[in-house]
Design an enzyme around this catalytic site. Structure first.
Site, short mmCIF file in Angstrom:
data_model
loop_
_atom_site.label_atom_id
_atom_site.label_comp_id
_atom_site.label_asym_id
_atom_site.label_seq_id
_atom_site.Cartn_x
_atom_site.Cartn_y
_atom_site.Cartn_z
N ASP A 35 13.95 0.39 21.06
CA ASP A 35 13.64 1.58 20.29
C ASP A 35 15.19 2.13 20.17
OD1 ASP A 35 10.99 3.17 19.71
OD2 ASP A 35 12.89 4.57 19.55
N ASN A 88 7.99 -4.57 14.77
CA ASN A 88 7.19 -3.25 14.42
C ASN A 88 8.12 -2.19 13.98
OD1 ASN A 88 4.91 -1.30 15.10
ND2 ASN A 88 6.50 -0.49 16.37
N TYR A 154 8.96 2.08 1.22
CA TYR A 154 8.00 1.75 2.41
C TYR A 154 7.23 0.62 1.73
CZ TYR A 154 4.74 1.88 6.39
OH TYR A 154 3.82 1.62 7.47
N LYS A 158 6.97 -3.28 3.01
CA LYS A 158 5.81 -3.75 3.67
C LYS A 158 5.11 -4.78 2.81
CE LYS A 158 5.65 -1.58 7.50
NZ LYS A 158 5.95 -2.23 8.79
#
Length: 297
Positions: A35, A88, A154, A158
């Site tokens: 992270d 992710n 985005y 994706k």
């Protein structure tokens, strides 16, 4: 189910990534938790180890090759191997096209698309060295599958991730590496800015259950998504590759591979009047429905 396996999960400090990391660890995998925020990465590791699992943290922002390679090196150095990469992590900037700056676009595309590319490449290189196959679990979004108002960068990222997944699945089938993209829907802070969802996210975070009608529509908690990730990380999923799999709430579904919906041939080629006639509706009448703008839904 995952005893002896080692996984990397990027963006695992909060939300969906944290649920993936905890579920993988609970199933027996050792997990490298990545992270950008050191505190939340360490908190996820602490949760896993307190429950008897194995995990270490690597702090940094995905995108460049250096961090992707560092994640693989840490997995191998700490746990001896790498079996699973879950890509992710990513940033979000909600902007309509005319309000999207170069910096907004670059941040989102770098974190989501380039981060998936560099982490996937680093993982596959290690899988080849080990010679025992592997699992790439990429993370798409409904925003990449259909219109999503105000999410130019985005949606582009994706959608490209799912396209990249299909190519990687073909490229790596012979070495036993499966590549799939999950398309999750969950009540996280990322969706809290969407109209009508902020209050619901707060209530669910406070412990309230997700209303059953929403669960049936595919909207639940991050923990509802995690079982699919565990399955795709397992040996049992060796026959599943090249798939975009929607998951959320009470629902799992498969997205189609893109395909043509209509065809018309004209011997000798097309003139402008004939093209105009075609798109006037006769004989070509198989237009895909135009997506509705958010305010029209």
């Amino acid at each position: 189910m995952l005893d002896g396996r080692v996984a990397v999960v990027t963006g695992a400090g909060r939300g969906l990534g944290r649920s993936y990391a905890r579920a993988l660890a609970a199933a027996g995998a050792a997990v490298v938790v990545n992270d950008l925020d050191a505190d939340v990465a360490k908190a996820t590791v602490a949760e896993i180890t307190a429950a008897g699992g194995r995990a270490v943290a690597v702090v940094g922002s995905v995108g460049g090759s250096y961090l992707a390679d560092a994640l693989v090196r840490r997995a191998v150095g700490e746990f001896g191997r790498l079996d699973v990469m879950v890509t992710n992590a990513g940033a979000l900037r909600d902007r309509t096209l005319r309000n999207t700056s170069d910096d907004d676009f670059d941040l989102v595309v770098t974190s989501h698309l380039r981060g998936t590319f560099t982490c996937g490449r680093a993982a596959v290189r290690r899988f080849r060295e080990q010679g025992e196959g592997g699992r790439l679990i990429l993370v798409g979004s409904p925003a990449g599958q259909r219109a999503s108002f105000g999410q130019t960068a985005y949606s582009a990222s994706k959608g490209a991730i799912v396209a990249m997944m299909r190519t990687w699945a073909v490229e790596h089938a012979k070495i036993g590496v499966t590549v799939n993209a999950i398309v999750p829907t969950a009540l996280t802070r990322m969706v809290a800015t969407m109209p009508g969802l902020g209050e619901l996210v707060s209530r669910v975070d406070a412990g309230e259950p997700v209303p059953e009608p929403l669960r049936r529509q595919g909207l639940g908690t991050p923990d509802d998504v995690a079982p699919l990730v565990v399955y795709l990380a397992s040996a049992e999923s060796a026959h599943v590759t090249g798939q975009a799999i929607a998951v959320g709430g009470d629902r799992i579904a498969l997205w189609t591979h893109p395909g043509e919906v209509a065809e018309e041939l004209r011997p000798g080629g097309w003139t402008v009047p004939e093209v105009a006639r075609l798109f006037a509706g006769a004989p070509l009448q198989e237009f895909e429905p135009a997506p509705l703008a958010l305010e029209e839904v």
